[in-house]
Scaffold this motif. Structure first.
Motif, PDB file in Angstrom:
ATOM      1  N   GLU A  81      31.451  77.034  53.834  1.00  0.00           N
ATOM      2  CA  GLU A  81      32.755  77.013  53.174  1.00  0.00           C
ATOM      3  C   GLU A  81      33.911  76.948  54.157  1.00  0.00           C
ATOM      4  OE1 GLU A  81      29.757  78.549  50.361  1.00  0.00           O
ATOM      5  OE2 GLU A  81      30.242  79.052  52.436  1.00  0.00           O
ATOM      6  N   LEU A  82      33.709  77.412  55.376  1.00  0.00           N
ATOM      7  CA  LEU A  82      34.788  77.315  56.371  1.00  0.00           C
ATOM      8  C   LEU A  82      35.113  75.852  56.681  1.00  0.00           C
ATOM      9  CD1 LEU A  82      33.875  80.173  58.886  1.00  0.00           C
ATOM     10  CD2 LEU A  82      35.524  80.219  57.003  1.00  0.00           C
ATOM     11  N   ALA A  83      34.090  75.006  56.680  1.00  0.00           N
ATOM     12  CA  ALA A  83      34.323  73.584  56.962  1.00  0.00           C
ATOM     13  C   ALA A  83      35.137  72.941  55.850  1.00  0.00           C
ATOM     14  CB  ALA A  83      32.988  72.859  57.131  1.00  0.00           C
ATOM     15  N   SER A  84      34.770  73.189  54.598  1.00  0.00           N
ATOM     16  CA  SER A  84      35.504  72.554  53.495  1.00  0.00           C
ATOM     17  C   SER A  84      36.902  73.140  53.352  1.00  0.00           C
ATOM     18  CB  SER A  84      34.727  72.686  52.188  1.00  0.00           C
ATOM     19  OG  SER A  84      34.454  74.041  51.883  1.00  0.00           O
ATOM     20  N   ALA A  85      37.044  74.455  53.607  1.00  0.00           N
ATOM     21  CA  ALA A  85      38.371  75.074  53.499  1.00  0.00           C
ATOM     22  C   ALA A  85      39.299  74.559  54.595  1.00  0.00           C
ATOM     23  CB  ALA A  85      38.247  76.591  53.587  1.00  0.00           C
ATOM     24  N   ARG A  86      38.779  74.421  55.782  1.00  0.00           N
ATOM     25  CA  ARG A  86      39.606  73.869  56.877  1.00  0.00           C
ATOM     26  C   ARG A  86      39.982  72.422  56.598  1.00  0.00           C
ATOM     27  NH1 ARG A  86      35.713  76.811  60.945  1.00  0.00           N
ATOM     28  NH2 ARG A  86      36.961  78.622  61.571  1.00  0.00           N
ATOM     29  N   ALA A  87      39.057  71.668  56.011  1.00  0.00           N
ATOM     30  CA  ALA A  87      39.374  70.281  55.660  1.00  0.00           C
ATOM     31  C   ALA A  87      40.489  70.230  54.619  1.00  0.00           C
ATOM     32  CB  ALA A  87      38.126  69.580  55.139  1.00  0.00           C
ATOM     33  N   ALA A  88      40.447  71.148  53.664  1.00  0.00           N
ATOM     34  CA  ALA A  88      41.515  71.215  52.671  1.00  0.00           C
ATOM     35  C   ALA A  88      42.845  71.553  53.327  1.00  0.00           C
ATOM     36  CB  ALA A  88      41.161  72.248  51.598  1.00  0.00           C
ATOM     37  N   GLU A  89      42.826  72.519  54.225  1.00  0.00           N
ATOM     38  CA  GLU A  89      44.050  72.895  54.947  1.00  0.00           C
ATOM     39  C   GLU A  89      44.587  71.721  55.742  1.00  0.00           C
ATOM     40  OE1 GLU A  89      47.148  74.962  56.779  1.00  0.00           O
ATOM     41  OE2 GLU A  89      45.962  75.533  55.027  1.00  0.00           O
ATOM     42  N   GLN A  90      43.694  71.017  56.415  1.00  0.00           N
ATOM     43  CA  GLN A  90      44.078  69.889  57.271  1.00  0.00           C
ATOM     44  C   GLN A  90      44.738  68.771  56.471  1.00  0.00           C
ATOM     45  OE1 GLN A  90      40.763  68.508  59.666  1.00  0.00           O
ATOM     46  NE2 GLN A  90      41.618  66.449  59.868  1.00  0.00           N
ATOM     47  N   THR A  91      44.335  68.586  55.221  1.00  0.00           N
ATOM     48  CA  THR A  91      44.802  67.447  54.434  1.00  0.00           C
ATOM     49  C   THR A  91      45.797  67.826  53.345  1.00  0.00           C
ATOM     50  OG1 THR A  91      42.897  67.688  52.944  1.00  0.00           O
ATOM     51  CG2 THR A  91      42.646  66.185  54.843  1.00  0.00           C
ATOM     52  N   GLY A  92      46.209  69.088  53.283  1.00  0.00           N
ATOM     53  CA  GLY A  92      47.162  69.502  52.260  1.00  0.00           C
ATOM     54  C   GLY A  92      46.596  69.475  50.859  1.00  0.00           C
ATOM     55  N   THR A  93      45.320  69.845  50.754  1.00  0.00           N
ATOM     56  CA  THR A  93      44.618  69.830  49.473  1.00  0.00           C
ATOM     57  C   THR A  93      44.384  71.266  49.009  1.00  0.00           C
ATOM     58  OG1 THR A  93      43.438  67.858  50.256  1.00  0.00           O
ATOM     59  CG2 THR A  93      42.583  68.926  48.272  1.00  0.00           C
ATOM     60  N   GLY A  94      44.550  71.521  47.719  1.00  0.00           N
ATOM     61  CA  GLY A  94      44.216  72.835  47.198  1.00  0.00           C
ATOM     62  C   GLY A  94      42.728  73.114  47.335  1.00  0.00           C
ATOM     63  N   TYR A  95      42.368  74.401  47.249  1.00  0.00           N
ATOM     64  CA  TYR A  95      40.970  74.778  47.492  1.00  0.00           C
ATOM     65  C   TYR A  95      40.550  75.861  46.513  1.00  0.00           C
ATOM     66  CZ  TYR A  95      36.712  75.965  50.048  1.00  0.00           C
ATOM     67  OH  TYR A  95      35.401  76.168  50.393  1.00  0.00           O
ATOM     68  N   VAL A  96      39.380  75.664  45.903  1.00  0.00           N
ATOM     69  CA  VAL A  96      38.828  76.658  44.985  1.00  0.00           C
ATOM     70  C   VAL A  96      37.484  77.128  45.549  1.00  0.00           C
ATOM     71  CG1 VAL A  96      38.246  77.220  42.613  1.00  0.00           C
ATOM     72  CG2 VAL A  96      39.901  75.389  43.082  1.00  0.00           C
ATOM     73  N   LEU A  97      37.394  78.406  45.865  1.00  0.00           N
ATOM     74  CA  LEU A  97      36.173  78.976  46.442  1.00  0.00           C
ATOM     75  C   LEU A  97      35.248  79.452  45.335  1.00  0.00           C
ATOM     76  CD1 LEU A  97      34.571  80.008  48.951  1.00  0.00           C
ATOM     77  CD2 LEU A  97      35.798  82.187  48.663  1.00  0.00           C
ATOM     78  N   SER A  98      33.986  79.075  45.417  1.00  0.00           N
ATOM     79  CA  SER A  98      32.997  79.523  44.445  1.00  0.00           C
ATOM     80  C   SER A  98      32.607  80.973  44.691  1.00  0.00           C
ATOM     81  CB  SER A  98      31.738  78.648  44.543  1.00  0.00           C
ATOM     82  OG  SER A  98      30.680  79.191  43.770  1.00  0.00           O
ATOM     83  N   SER A  99      32.351  81.715  43.613  1.00  0.00           N
ATOM     84  CA  SER A  99      31.836  83.074  43.782  1.00  0.00           C
ATOM     85  C   SER A  99      30.389  83.065  44.273  1.00  0.00           C
ATOM     86  CB  SER A  99      31.944  83.856  42.465  1.00  0.00           C
ATOM     87  OG  SER A  99      31.250  83.201  41.422  1.00  0.00           O
ATOM     88  N   GLN A 100      29.727  81.912  44.212  1.00  0.00           N
ATOM     89  CA  GLN A 100      28.400  81.765  44.801  1.00  0.00           C
ATOM     90  C   GLN A 100      28.538  81.260  46.237  1.00  0.00           C
ATOM     91  OE1 GLN A 100      26.047  83.128  43.251  1.00  0.00           O
ATOM     92  NE2 GLN A 100      25.412  82.133  41.368  1.00  0.00           N
ATOM     93  N   THR A 101      29.483  81.833  46.944  1.00  0.00           N
ATOM     94  CA  THR A 101      29.776  81.422  48.309  1.00  0.00           C
ATOM     95  C   THR A 101      28.763  81.997  49.291  1.00  0.00           C
ATOM     96  OG1 THR A 101      31.450  81.512  50.066  1.00  0.00           O
ATOM     97  CG2 THR A 101      31.393  83.362  48.537  1.00  0.00           C
ATOM     98  N   THR A 102      28.594  81.305  50.401  1.00  0.00           N
ATOM     99  CA  THR A 102      27.799  81.828  51.503  1.00  0.00           C
ATOM    100  C   THR A 102      28.702  82.280  52.656  1.00  0.00           C
ATOM    101  OG1 THR A 102      27.411  79.500  52.113  1.00  0.00           O
ATOM    102  CG2 THR A 102      25.621  80.649  51.011  1.00  0.00           C
ATOM    103  N   THR A 103      29.989  82.398  52.378  1.00  0.00           N
ATOM    104  CA  THR A 103      30.982  82.920  53.330  1.00  0.00           C
ATOM    105  C   THR A 103      31.896  83.856  52.552  1.00  0.00           C
ATOM    106  OG1 THR A 103      30.932  80.762  54.443  1.00  0.00           O
ATOM    107  CG2 THR A 103      32.693  82.271  55.080  1.00  0.00           C
ATOM    108  N   SER A 104      32.318  84.943  53.148  1.00  0.00           N
ATOM    109  CA  SER A 104      33.096  85.923  52.396  1.00  0.00           C
ATOM    110  C   SER A 104      34.462  85.362  52.006  1.00  0.00           C
ATOM    111  CB  SER A 104      33.297  87.197  53.217  1.00  0.00           C
ATOM    112  OG  SER A 104      34.264  86.998  54.232  1.00  0.00           O
ATOM    113  N   PRO A 105      35.009  85.812  50.873  1.00  0.00           N
ATOM    114  CA  PRO A 105      36.348  85.367  50.466  1.00  0.00           C
ATOM    115  C   PRO A 105      37.406  85.630  51.530  1.00  0.00           C
ATOM    116  CG  PRO A 105      35.256  86.443  48.628  1.00  0.00           C
ATOM    117  CD  PRO A 105      34.369  86.638  49.822  1.00  0.00           C
ATOM    118  N   ALA A 106      37.302  86.745  52.257  1.00  0.00           N
ATOM    119  CA  ALA A 106      38.290  87.054  53.290  1.00  0.00           C
ATOM    120  C   ALA A 106      38.214  86.059  54.441  1.00  0.00           C
ATOM    121  CB  ALA A 106      38.078  88.474  53.804  1.00  0.00           C
TER     122      ALA A 106
END
Length: 338
Positions: A81-106
């Protein structure tokens, strides 16, 4: 493309992420339904400057695009999830994290954009879900997306054949042995009803959106229950086969709500002109899932960012070629339904 992805992911993981329910009719129709909508451009319009911004949850955002919540992303790339979240940040895209994440919300919050939302499944052990809401709230997530189309798992034959197992889902089994999807999905609460919505809205203390809405009457009931928005979705074709697609279900929901709440859509959005079509049909925002995942599979953050950058560029080009320089001005006059 599938052979390449199977080589990278293995058959089990590829089947989980690529597959759908039943005969996968809805999975295929999600893509095709956008293709059946034809665009009708205007000409001789000054499009020297374009504006893709939209109003969503009460504020102006630079783009209608959000990365859809997707589970178990470390099975796609080690950075998960860090890869997809950073990609969203890089491109100015909103991001929705799944509760079935393999990375902590924090951890995700530390790298995710300001437009970050948290998606929630309700588990039989309600405290697990409430704890996740508390984590999201503490980490500054802006909205809670409650998935309501998963009382039980859809009939997913690829997973049944492969026996795909998930390692270290943060919410359910972070330190234990790998679990099959059947074992994980059995933890979902099939007793969730409309009577429970208010409690989760109160616990969240942030705008609530219900994801998995396909009927206008359910959309109206969601707003009556306090939802700030709904996400028209068939869960990527992964729950009940032969249900309505997002493109088919979106217009009646928009008409029923008549501006009382935001309406977003996902499912089969693959190109920037699909995003434009969704806006023409009245969507306030558009979630994109699998294309981002396949970009991550190939090249982590860079691959996901490349997909998002192309979607933004295609939307910008579509606005110019449609003769509608402002995304907020798109409406059904730019569409012909076949």
């Amino acid at each position: 493309m599938d052979d390449e992805l199977i080589d990278l992911l293995g058959e089990g993981a590829h089947g989980y992420f690529a597959g759908g329910a039943g005969d996968e009719i809805t999975l295929r129709e999600n893509d095709h339904s956008w293709s059946r909508l034809r665009l009708a451009p205007r000409v001789l319009v000054d499009v020297s400057e374009r504006d893709a911004s939209v109003e969503l949850l009460g504020r102006r955002r630079p783009s209608p695009l959000l990365v859809a919540p997707m589970a178990y992303q470390k099975h796609v790339h080690p950075d998960g999830e860090l890869a997809s979240a950073r990609a969203a940040e890089q491109t100015g895209t909103g991001y929705v994290l799944s509760s079935q994440t393999t990375t902590s919300p924090a951890e995700v919050a530390a790298v995710a954009p300001a437009d970050r939302w948290f998606q929630l499944y309700v588990f039989r052990d309600r405290q697990i879900s409430l704890d996740l809401v508390a984590q999201a709230k503490e980490a500054g997530y802006e909205a809670l997306v409650l998935t309501v189309d998963f009382p039980v798992a859809g009939w997913r034959e690829r997973d049944r054949r492969s026996g795909f197992k998930v390692e270290h889902p943060i919410a359910l089994n972070p330190e234990g042995p790998a679990l099959t999807t059947e074992e994980l999905f059995a933890m979902h609460d099939p007793s969730l009803t409309w009577d429970d919505i208010g409690a989760f809205a109160e616990a969240a203390g942030m705008p609530l959106l219900l994801k998995g809405i396909l009927r206008p009457d359910d959309a109206e009931r969601a707003v009556d229950a306090g939802a700030a928005g709904v996400i028209v979705s068939n869960h990527g074709g992964r729950q009940l086969d032969t249900v309505l697609t997002g493109a088919e279900a979106l217009p009646p929901v928009v008409e029923a709500l008549a501006g009382r709440a935001d309406v977003l859509v996902d499912g089969g959005v693959r190109r920037g002109w699909d995003v434009a079509k969704a806006l023409c049909l009245g969507a306030s925002g558009v979630l994109v899932g699998r294309p981002v995942l396949w970009g991550m599979t190939r090249d982590g953050q860079a691959g996901a960012a490349a997909v998002l950058e192309q979607l933004h560029a295609e939307l910008d080009s579509t606005l110019a070629l449609l003769g509608c320089p402002r995304a907020a001005d798109l409406d059904e006059s730019f569409l012909i339904r076949q």
